[in-house]
Design a protein around this motif. Sequence first.
Motif, PDB file in Angstrom:
ATOM      1  N   TYR A 273       0.822  -1.215   0.000  1.00 60.30           N
ATOM      2  CA  TYR A 273       0.000   0.000   0.000  1.00 60.30           C
ATOM      3  C   TYR A 273       0.852   1.259   0.000  1.00 60.30           C
ATOM      4  N   ILE A 274       2.022   1.193   0.622  1.00 61.61           N
ATOM      5  CA  ILE A 274       2.938   2.333   0.590  1.00 61.61           C
ATOM      6  C   ILE A 274       3.456   2.532  -0.825  1.00 61.61           C
TER       7      ILE A 274
ATOM      8  N   GLU B 244       3.333   5.680  -5.873  1.00 65.04           N
ATOM      9  CA  GLU B 244       3.050   5.777  -7.310  1.00 65.04           C
ATOM     10  C   GLU B 244       1.949   6.788  -7.594  1.00 65.04           C
ATOM     11  N   SER B 245       0.876   6.722  -6.812  1.00 64.48           N
ATOM     12  CA  SER B 245      -0.220   7.668  -7.039  1.00 64.48           C
ATOM     13  C   SER B 245       0.208   9.083  -6.656  1.00 64.48           C
ATOM     14  N   GLY B 246       1.125   9.220  -5.689  1.00 62.35           N
ATOM     15  CA  GLY B 246       1.658  10.534  -5.333  1.00 62.35           C
ATOM     16  C   GLY B 246       2.455  11.139  -6.467  1.00 62.35           C
TER      17      GLY B 246
ATOM     18  N   THR C 161       2.694  13.537   6.747  1.00 56.83           N
ATOM     19  CA  THR C 161       1.907  12.920   7.810  1.00 56.83           C
ATOM     20  C   THR C 161       1.950  11.403   7.690  1.00 56.83           C
ATOM     21  N   MET C 162       1.839  10.917   6.462  1.00 58.83           N
ATOM     22  CA  MET C 162       1.921   9.465   6.242  1.00 58.83           C
ATOM     23  C   MET C 162       3.302   8.948   6.604  1.00 58.83           C
ATOM     24  N   ALA C 163       4.343   9.707   6.271  1.00 61.35           N
ATOM     25  CA  ALA C 163       5.711   9.277   6.590  1.00 61.35           C
ATOM     26  C   ALA C 163       5.891   9.149   8.098  1.00 61.35           C
TER      27      ALA C 163
END
Length: 150
Positions: free
Chosen positions: A68-69, A74-76, A112-114
């Motif tokens: 998922y990361i 990729e989507s980022g 935030t995800m990081a």
Amino acid sequence: MFGYGVIIFLMMLGNGYMLHELYDISSTTKGMLSSDVKAIDLAKRLHNLLNDQELYARKYLVSRDRMYINLLKESGQQFDEYLTLLLQIRADRGDNDIIRQMGRQHEEFINTMAKGMQRRLPAVWKQNDNLIRTISENLDAIRTTLDFHI
């Protein structure tokens, strides 16, 4: 007879000038419309990417699956590419500051995800809930900007 010829010539000249001006207006309108359609298409794509990113972030926080990361990264990257295209299309509109603000909000989401990824502890639901709420707020702000300014 000569007078009628002059009048007809002047009318033809006037009509030719009007047709030329109408052609210029039509060309300008066509160009603006096509750039607006492209911007709307990119905004829809950005919306879809944001929805996907939120889903990937939630799934990662629950499962801690690295897949998922990778999908999120990729989507980022796609998001950044589309945002750059949107900046190019809307360069003449003067709303590049708003688009750049969306980019900064997206970077804040990634940061935030990081921070959430750095936690190697078992999933603590309260922390995950707070992180999910923060992520949703960041992405909702970007969506709102897309809805009202693009």
